[in-house]
Design an enzyme around this catalytic site. Structure first.
Site, PDB file in Angstrom:
ATOM      1  N   LYS A 142       0.644  -1.233  -0.145  1.00  0.00           N
ATOM      2  CA  LYS A 142      -0.084  -0.165  -0.135  1.00  0.00           C
ATOM      3  C   LYS A 142       0.803   1.277  -0.007  1.00  0.00           C
ATOM      4  O   LYS A 142       0.647   2.273  -0.739  1.00  0.00           O
ATOM      5  CB  LYS A 142      -0.832  -0.141   1.200  1.00  0.00           C
ATOM      6  N   THR A 143       2.011   1.466   0.753  1.00  0.00           N
ATOM      7  CA  THR A 143       2.882   2.331   0.970  1.00  0.00           C
ATOM      8  C   THR A 143       3.453   2.590  -0.523  1.00  0.00           C
ATOM      9  O   THR A 143       3.545   3.682  -1.068  1.00  0.00           O
ATOM     10  CB  THR A 143       3.857   2.183   1.941  1.00  0.00           C
ATOM     11  N   THR A 177      -6.081  -1.667   6.949  1.00  0.00           N
ATOM     12  CA  THR A 177      -5.860  -3.193   6.749  1.00  0.00           C
ATOM     13  C   THR A 177      -7.375  -3.489   7.021  1.00  0.00           C
ATOM     14  O   THR A 177      -7.687  -4.664   7.038  1.00  0.00           O
ATOM     15  CB  THR A 177      -5.034  -3.668   8.112  1.00  0.00           C
TER      16      THR A 177
HETATM   17  N1  LIG Z   1       3.708  -5.377  -5.856  1.00  0.00           N
HETATM   18  C1  LIG Z   1       5.041  -5.458  -5.595  1.00  0.00           C
HETATM   19  N2  LIG Z   1       6.084  -5.629  -6.306  1.00  0.00           N
HETATM   20  C2  LIG Z   1       7.077  -5.571  -5.737  1.00  0.00           C
HETATM   21  N3  LIG Z   1       7.671  -5.407  -4.561  1.00  0.00           N
HETATM   22  C3  LIG Z   1       6.521  -5.020  -3.700  1.00  0.00           C
HETATM   23  C4  LIG Z   1       5.229  -5.115  -4.147  1.00  0.00           C
HETATM   24  N4  LIG Z   1       4.354  -4.820  -3.195  1.00  0.00           N
HETATM   25  C5  LIG Z   1       4.941  -4.766  -1.974  1.00  0.00           C
HETATM   26  N5  LIG Z   1       6.576  -4.817  -2.301  1.00  0.00           N
HETATM   27  C6  LIG Z   1       7.472  -4.678  -1.427  1.00  0.00           C
HETATM   28  O1  LIG Z   1       7.127  -4.980  -0.252  1.00  0.00           O
HETATM   29  C7  LIG Z   1       7.664  -4.031   0.849  1.00  0.00           C
HETATM   30  C8  LIG Z   1       6.548  -3.865   1.656  1.00  0.00           C
HETATM   31  O2  LIG Z   1       5.521  -3.216   0.908  1.00  0.00           O
HETATM   32  P1  LIG Z   1       4.801  -1.492   1.666  1.00  0.00           P
HETATM   33  O3  LIG Z   1       5.707  -1.081   2.502  1.00  0.00           O
HETATM   34  O4  LIG Z   1       4.237  -1.032   0.301  1.00  0.00           O
HETATM   35  O5  LIG Z   1       3.542  -2.434   2.253  1.00  0.00           O
HETATM   36  P2  LIG Z   1       2.341  -1.885   2.851  1.00  0.00           P
HETATM   37  O6  LIG Z   1       1.230  -2.579   2.552  1.00  0.00           O
HETATM   38  O7  LIG Z   1       2.341  -0.351   2.769  1.00  0.00           O
HETATM   39  O8  LIG Z   1       2.661  -2.263   4.349  1.00  0.00           O
HETATM   40  P3  LIG Z   1       2.146  -1.579   5.851  1.00  0.00           P
HETATM   41  O9  LIG Z   1       0.577  -1.569   5.781  1.00  0.00           O
HETATM   42  O10 LIG Z   1       2.499  -2.515   6.793  1.00  0.00           O
HETATM   43  O11 LIG Z   1       2.635  -0.379   5.677  1.00  0.00           O
HETATM   44  C9  LIG Z   1       8.443  -3.061   0.069  1.00  0.00           C
HETATM   45  O12 LIG Z   1       9.823  -3.294   0.182  1.00  0.00           O
HETATM   46  C10 LIG Z   1       7.858  -3.435  -1.187  1.00  0.00           C
HETATM   47  O13 LIG Z   1       9.190  -3.031  -2.136  1.00  0.00           O
END
Ligand SMILES: Nc1ncnc2c1ncn2[C@@H]1O[C@H](COP(=O)(O)OP(=O)(O)OP(=O)(O)O)[C@@H](O)[C@H]1O
Length: 360
Positions: free
Chosen positions: A80-81, A174
């Protein structure tokens, strides 16, 4: 990690020092910046969200307008980030990152909103954990690009309207179900992020391995992907641990064998279960014949807090179809017996067990 010691829950749902925990730990935060895809083309999987978002952003760019507000829902570590940063990059806009728990007073939000630049993306993580007054201020800001700043207290308090530049709010949660409908309705686009298929995680792992300058064979990537619980953050973390192992114990190349040996050392099994997950299942099967057993009893038998079992271990076990929550207590599914290499009581001579529950 020693599961015999009392553990402290962080972030409400996950332990951050767990190798298969999906919340970010300190090392993740440092490395993740380097591994984040920079545009939609590099972003692996989530085809539907990607395609829909691509249309939203292209249309906004063609109109020369600020993109509509976007809500992203899904489990931690699914990207998401990363997507919010991609939205900013695709719109050629700066991004400001904050989170619901950091905004406890409406004034905190007013300060952020009033300092935004035109077109800026405001990423609000855990938007469901914002305080009610801040949430109400956000309604007006999202809809009319205006907030009322209250000056003074009591009968003498006055509301001073403040115009805001158009901005794009990207909210992440979430728990989409916890958002009040008036807030949910103000998003022009909602993307639901799903867990990743093994093939998609393999692509994430290959991409990360290249960025980290690690040599990995296709079967090595598949082995890590299978143990990553559908989550890119976990895949990247396991890749780093396997890289360490390959460097110290092998020639640095990640093969299927090296990956499997390394993850066995770190106690992450072939399906992504760690020691706590297996402890819960083992107790449920060996001590209670597969259940049903109450959560508190299960937790005492595992030597863990009730919350740890319920919030840390169970969601993944349920998702994997290894455990079921029923009104009578927790029960193991036939797949749980198979996974731990045990025989269900009804298949043992003279056993009764779960025949009635699963009809097998
Ligand atoms: N679709 C994707 N392709 C490649 N790498 C990904 C992808 N999604 C996530 N990642 C990798 O996974 C890691 C976590 O992603 P991210 O921080 O965006 O998750 P998030 O959903 O925001 O988590 P949170 O809710 O805990 O903040 C990052 O290092 C990102 O590079």
């Amino acid at each position: 990690m020693n599961w015999d010691e009392p553990t402290e829950l962080q972030g409400g749902t996950e332990q951050r020092d767990r190798l298969v925990g999906s919340d970010a730990d300190g090392e993740d935060t440092a490395v993740e910046a380097a591994l984040r895809p920079k545009d939609l083309g590099e972003f692996v999987g989530q085809e539907r969200v990607r395609e829909q978002l691509d249309l939203v952003l292209r249309a906004a760019r063609a109109r020369g307008a600020t993109a509509d507000h976007v809500l992203l829902s899904g489990a931690p570590g699914l990207g998401k980030t990363t997507l919010s940063m991609i939205i900013a990059a695709e719109m050629g806009a700066p991004i400001r990152i904050t989170s619901g728990p950091a905004i406890q007073h409406a004034g905190d939000l007013a300060a952020i909103l009033s300092s935004l630049q035109e077109g800026e993306v405001l990423f609000l993580d855990e938007i469901h954990r914002m305080s009610r007054p801040a949430e109400e201020m956000l309604y007006m800001a999202m809809e009319d690009f205006r907030v009322d700043v209250i000056v003074g207290k009591g009968p003498g308090a006055t509301a001073i309207p403040l115009e805001l530049p158009p901005f794009t709010l990207v909210g992440a949660t979430t728990r989409a179900g916890l958002l009040p409908p008036p807030l949910r309705d103000r998003f022009g686009f909602t993307g639901h992020m799903e867990f990743y298929a093994p093939g998609e995680l393999e692509r994430v792992i290959h991409r990360s391995a290249e960025l980290l300058d690690v040599h990995i064979e296709a079967e090595g990537a598949a082995e890590i992907a299978g143990r990553s619980r559908g989550t890119p953050r976990i895949a990247n973390r396991l890749l780093r641990r396997v890289r360490d192992y390959a460097q110290v114990k092998a020639d640095g190349v990640i093969t299927r064998e090296t990956a499997a040996q390394a993850l066995d050392v770190y106690e992450v099994d072939g399906r992504g279960l760690d020691r706590l997950d297996r402890a819960v299942l083992t107790v449920l099967l060996k001590l209670f014949g597969g259940g049903p057993v109450g959560l508190s009893t299960l937790a005492v038998a595992v030597g863990e807090e009730r919350e740890t079992v319920e919030e840390v271990a169970e969601p993944f076990l349920v998702r994997e179809g290894l455990l079921a929550r029923t009104p009578r207590g927790r029960i193991a599914t036939p797949a749980a017996w198979t996974h731990l290499g045990l025989t269900p009581p009804h298949q043992q001579a003279g056993g009764t067990g779960q025949q009635g529950l699963f009809g097998a």
